[in-house]
Design a protein around this motif. Sequence first.
Motif, mmCIF file in Angstrom:
data_model
loop_
_atom_site.group_PDB
_atom_site.id
_atom_site.type_symbol
_atom_site.label_atom_id
_atom_site.label_comp_id
_atom_site.label_asym_id
_atom_site.label_seq_id
_atom_site.Cartn_x
_atom_site.Cartn_y
_atom_site.Cartn_z
ATOM 1 N N ARG A 138 0.827 -1.210 0.000
ATOM 2 C CA ARG A 138 0.000 0.000 0.000
ATOM 3 C C ARG A 138 0.855 1.252 0.000
ATOM 4 N N VAL A 139 1.996 1.236 0.701
ATOM 5 C CA VAL A 139 2.899 2.387 0.697
ATOM 6 C C VAL A 139 3.325 2.679 -0.742
ATOM 7 N N ALA A 140 3.750 1.642 -1.457
ATOM 8 C CA ALA A 140 4.172 1.820 -2.847
ATOM 9 C C ALA A 140 3.016 2.331 -3.700
ATOM 10 N N LEU A 141 1.864 1.715 -3.553
ATOM 11 C CA LEU A 141 0.707 2.085 -4.352
ATOM 12 C C LEU A 141 0.263 3.518 -4.063
ATOM 13 N N GLU A 142 0.113 3.851 -2.791
ATOM 14 C CA GLU A 142 -0.367 5.185 -2.424
ATOM 15 C C GLU A 142 0.634 6.254 -2.847
ATOM 16 N N ARG A 143 1.913 5.956 -2.751
ATOM 17 C CA ARG A 143 2.942 6.896 -3.195
ATOM 18 C C ARG A 143 2.817 7.125 -4.699
ATOM 19 N N GLU A 144 2.675 6.043 -5.469
ATOM 20 C CA GLU A 144 2.552 6.148 -6.926
ATOM 21 C C GLU A 144 1.281 6.886 -7.336
ATOM 22 N N VAL A 145 0.173 6.595 -6.654
ATOM 23 C CA VAL A 145 -1.099 7.255 -6.964
ATOM 24 C C VAL A 145 -0.955 8.766 -6.826
ATOM 25 N N ARG A 146 -0.210 9.203 -5.843
ATOM 26 C CA ARG A 146 -0.039 10.630 -5.599
ATOM 27 C C ARG A 146 1.077 11.243 -6.446
ATOM 28 N N GLY A 147 1.801 10.384 -7.164
ATOM 29 C CA GLY A 147 2.880 10.880 -8.009
ATOM 30 C C GLY A 147 4.091 11.347 -7.229
ATOM 31 N N TRP A 148 4.275 10.802 -6.015
ATOM 32 C CA TRP A 148 5.403 11.209 -5.173
ATOM 33 C C TRP A 148 6.601 10.314 -5.437
ATOM 34 N N SER A 149 7.766 10.868 -5.353
ATOM 35 C CA SER A 149 8.995 10.069 -5.405
ATOM 36 C C SER A 149 9.218 9.449 -4.033
ATOM 37 N N THR A 150 10.128 8.492 -3.968
ATOM 38 C CA THR A 150 10.464 7.911 -2.654
ATOM 39 C C THR A 150 11.072 8.980 -1.751
ATOM 40 N N THR A 151 11.801 9.920 -2.338
ATOM 41 C CA THR A 151 12.393 11.015 -1.555
ATOM 42 C C THR A 151 11.296 11.902 -0.974
ATOM 43 N N GLU A 152 10.307 12.249 -1.798
ATOM 44 C CA GLU A 152 9.221 13.099 -1.302
ATOM 45 C C GLU A 152 8.443 12.408 -0.190
ATOM 46 N N LEU A 153 8.168 11.112 -0.346
ATOM 47 C CA LEU A 153 7.463 10.396 0.715
ATOM 48 C C LEU A 153 8.289 10.386 1.990
ATOM 49 N N ALA A 154 9.577 10.127 1.880
ATOM 50 C CA ALA A 154 10.445 10.121 3.068
ATOM 51 C C ALA A 154 10.411 11.479 3.764
ATOM 52 N N GLU A 155 10.439 12.555 2.995
ATOM 53 C CA GLU A 155 10.377 13.900 3.580
ATOM 54 C C GLU A 155 9.051 14.135 4.290
ATOM 55 N N ARG A 156 7.963 13.670 3.697
ATOM 56 C CA ARG A 156 6.645 13.849 4.308
ATOM 57 C C ARG A 156 6.536 13.045 5.613
ATOM 58 N N VAL A 157 7.066 11.827 5.613
ATOM 59 C CA VAL A 157 7.042 11.006 6.825
ATOM 60 C C VAL A 157 7.889 11.674 7.905
ATOM 61 N N THR A 158 9.019 12.220 7.519
ATOM 62 C CA THR A 158 9.874 12.920 8.479
ATOM 63 C C THR A 158 9.150 14.128 9.058
ATOM 64 N N ARG A 159 8.461 14.900 8.205
ATOM 65 C CA ARG A 159 7.687 16.049 8.702
ATOM 66 C C ARG A 159 6.551 15.598 9.610
ATOM 67 N N ALA A 160 6.064 14.371 9.417
ATOM 68 C CA ALA A 160 5.002 13.831 10.278
ATOM 69 C C ALA A 160 5.558 13.354 11.621
#
Length: 166
Positions: free
Chosen positions: A23-45
Motif C-alpha cells: 500500500r505504501v508503494a501504491l499510495e505513493r505512486e497514486v499521488r505521483g510522489w517520489s520515494t524522496t518526497e514520501l520520506a520527507e513527508r514522513v519525516t515532517r510527520a
Amino acid sequence: MAGDRPESGEVPLLYSEGNVAARVALEREVRGWSTTELAERVTRAGIKMNQTAVWRIENGTPRRRINLDEALAFSRVFELPLEELMSPPLEGLDIASRRLVQEAVEAFYETRDTRDRLHHAVVAIADHIKAHPDSSRAIHEQCLRLMGDERDARTLSNDIADGGHY
C-alpha cells in the motif's frame, strides 16, 4: 512471512506488514510522489525516514520491516485509517483509476470543508443582522459589490436571510 507473498494453497492474512509495504508503494505512486518526497513527508510527520528506507520497504529483498510508529506516520501522510493502510490493495483498479478516485475524494473533502466554512460565515452574518437590523441592507449591497454577479449575491443573501447555508 505469511500474507506477504502467498505460496500455492496459502491463504494471505487480511492485515499484514506486506500489505502495508504494498500500500505504501501504491499510495505513493497514486499521488505521483517520489520515494524522496514520501520520506520527507514522513519525516515532517514526526518519524525520521530517508529515501533508501522507503525504497527498501517497497522493494527490498528482504523487505525492510515497518514499525508501528512508521505505519502510523504513513497512515497520517496518506490520510488513510491505519486499518485501510494494512488492508490488501483492491484488485481491478489501475494507477490511473486510483488517481481519479483520489482526486475525487480530495475534492469531496475540500468541498465539504468549504460548505461548512460558508455555513458558519452565513450564520455569523445572520446573527449580526439580528443584533444590528439596520445593517441588513448595507450587508446585502456589500455582497453584490464583492460578488459582482447579482444572481450569486441574491443566493447568498437568501442564505443569510434563512439563517444558514444548509
